[in-house]
Write a protein that holds these residues in place. Structure first.
Motif, PDB file in Angstrom:
ATOM      1  N   LEU A   1     -31.389  58.781  21.740  1.00  0.00           N
ATOM      2  CA  LEU A   1     -30.184  59.336  22.355  1.00  0.00           C
ATOM      3  C   LEU A   1     -30.504  60.513  23.267  1.00  0.00           C
ATOM      4  O   LEU A   1     -29.893  60.672  24.328  1.00  0.00           O
ATOM      5  CB  LEU A   1     -29.198  59.786  21.273  1.00  0.00           C
ATOM      6  CG  LEU A   1     -28.409  58.686  20.559  1.00  0.00           C
ATOM      7  CD1 LEU A   1     -27.615  59.281  19.403  1.00  0.00           C
ATOM      8  CD2 LEU A   1     -27.472  57.978  21.541  1.00  0.00           C
TER       9      LEU A   1
ATOM     10  N   ASP B   1     -23.661  63.569  17.687  1.00  0.00           N
ATOM     11  CA  ASP B   1     -24.090  62.328  17.063  1.00  0.00           C
ATOM     12  C   ASP B   1     -25.587  62.340  16.771  1.00  0.00           C
ATOM     13  O   ASP B   1     -26.033  61.830  15.733  1.00  0.00           O
ATOM     14  CB  ASP B   1     -23.729  61.143  17.947  1.00  0.00           C
ATOM     15  CG  ASP B   1     -22.227  60.881  17.952  1.00  0.00           C
ATOM     16  OD1 ASP B   1     -21.517  61.512  17.150  1.00  0.00           O
ATOM     17  OD2 ASP B   1     -21.765  60.053  18.762  1.00  0.00           O
TER      18      ASP B   1
ATOM     19  N   ILE C   1     -22.610  63.876  22.516  1.00  0.00           N
ATOM     20  CA  ILE C   1     -23.960  63.315  22.400  1.00  0.00           C
ATOM     21  C   ILE C   1     -24.783  64.123  21.409  1.00  0.00           C
ATOM     22  O   ILE C   1     -25.458  63.572  20.527  1.00  0.00           O
ATOM     23  CB  ILE C   1     -24.641  63.271  23.774  1.00  0.00           C
ATOM     24  CG1 ILE C   1     -23.903  62.302  24.699  1.00  0.00           C
ATOM     25  CG2 ILE C   1     -26.106  62.854  23.636  1.00  0.00           C
ATOM     26  CD1 ILE C   1     -24.384  62.343  26.146  1.00  0.00           C
TER      27      ILE C   1
ATOM     28  N   TYR D   1     -25.469  56.869  24.807  1.00  0.00           N
ATOM     29  CA  TYR D   1     -24.444  57.309  23.853  1.00  0.00           C
ATOM     30  C   TYR D   1     -23.412  56.206  23.620  1.00  0.00           C
ATOM     31  O   TYR D   1     -23.099  55.859  22.473  1.00  0.00           O
ATOM     32  CB  TYR D   1     -23.781  58.573  24.385  1.00  0.00           C
ATOM     33  CG  TYR D   1     -22.505  58.962  23.678  1.00  0.00           C
ATOM     34  CD1 TYR D   1     -22.536  59.625  22.458  1.00  0.00           C
ATOM     35  CD2 TYR D   1     -21.262  58.674  24.235  1.00  0.00           C
ATOM     36  CE1 TYR D   1     -21.357  59.994  21.804  1.00  0.00           C
ATOM     37  CE2 TYR D   1     -20.081  59.033  23.602  1.00  0.00           C
ATOM     38  CZ  TYR D   1     -20.136  59.685  22.391  1.00  0.00           C
ATOM     39  OH  TYR D   1     -18.973  60.040  21.753  1.00  0.00           O
TER      40      TYR D   1
END
Length: 236
Positions: free
Chosen positions: A52, A8, A5, A66
């Motif tokens: 996110l 990204d 997570i 995610y």
């Protein structure tokens, strides 16, 4: 999962910093008109990172976000391939999306794909609703930059619009003709840089806080240009 997570989200922020550097290189005549879509791209990437890692989500909620983000990203790529007639690539992307969904269901058993051609806020998994591009940027602008309508404002000046183009046109009467030239107002350029810098700064803080990292380097960068981290309404 925590590392995935964070990775990204950090990728989104890193992409935004590259776009912010591009904005800086546009200083001069090149920034006229072009500054708007570049600033919009910065805000869009930072909005994804903020969604996110948003503090409004519980740990399992971030996991849901995610997987939703990955599925949405693959789905958009699949739609692009399909519309361009790349049938084999579209099938491969469908298989990849299905593989991600299998992993998603290992964590949240009732996870389902969105309904329709593209994900919207109606797509909900594990109590989390998908934040589409406009919503994520608007929420990010409101929560992180204390401003409303960020996505709409940037889109208004980025999309083709005779009204917006005329706002950014200076007309000069010459001896035998009328000259029309695009011009950028200083306050608009300053606002673009403030939005870009503030977006990267706030989105990076999400990553730093999520991983418990030392925020000193980020604050040192911010202290160099405090005026760029302010917020002002767009001129025009």
């Amino acid at each position: 999962m925590t590392r995935a997570i964070a990775h990204d989200a950090a990728m989104y922020v890193t992409a935004a910093t590259q776009q912010m550097r591009a904005l800086a290189h546009l200083l001069g005549p090149e920034i006229i008109l072009t500054g708007w879509p570049v600033t919009r791209a910065v805000a869009e990437h930072c909005g994804r990172a903020a969604w996110l890692l948003g503090t409004d989500a519980e740990p399992m909620g971030r996991v849901a976000r995610y997987y939703m983000e990955w599925i949405a990203s693959i789905s958009f790529a699949r739609s692009d391939a399909k519309s361009m007639g790349k049938t084999a690539e579209a099938r491969e992307l469908s298989d990849e999306r299905d593989a991600v969904l299998v992993k998603f269901r290992e964590v949240i058993s009732d996870a389902e794909l969105f309904v329709g051609k593209a994900p919207t806020g109606d797509w909900t998994v594990g109590g989390e609703s998908y934040a589409a591009l406009a919503k994520a940027v608007s929420n990010f602008g409101r929560d992180a930059l204390n401003g409303k309508g960020l996505y709409d404002g940037l889109s208004s000046f980025s999309h083709p619009s005779l009204y917006r183009l005329r706002q950014q046109t200076r007309t000069t009467e010459l001896d035998d003709r009328t000259h029309h030239g695009f011009t950028a107002q200083p306050e608009n350029v300053q606002w673009q840089f403030a939005v870009a810098s503030g977006s990267v700064y706030r989105a990076a803080h999400h990553v730093v806080a999520y991983l418990g990292l030392d925020e000193t380097p980020l604050e040192v960068w911010a202290d160099r240009q405090p005026a760029l981290l302010g917020w002002s309404q767009a001129g025009g």
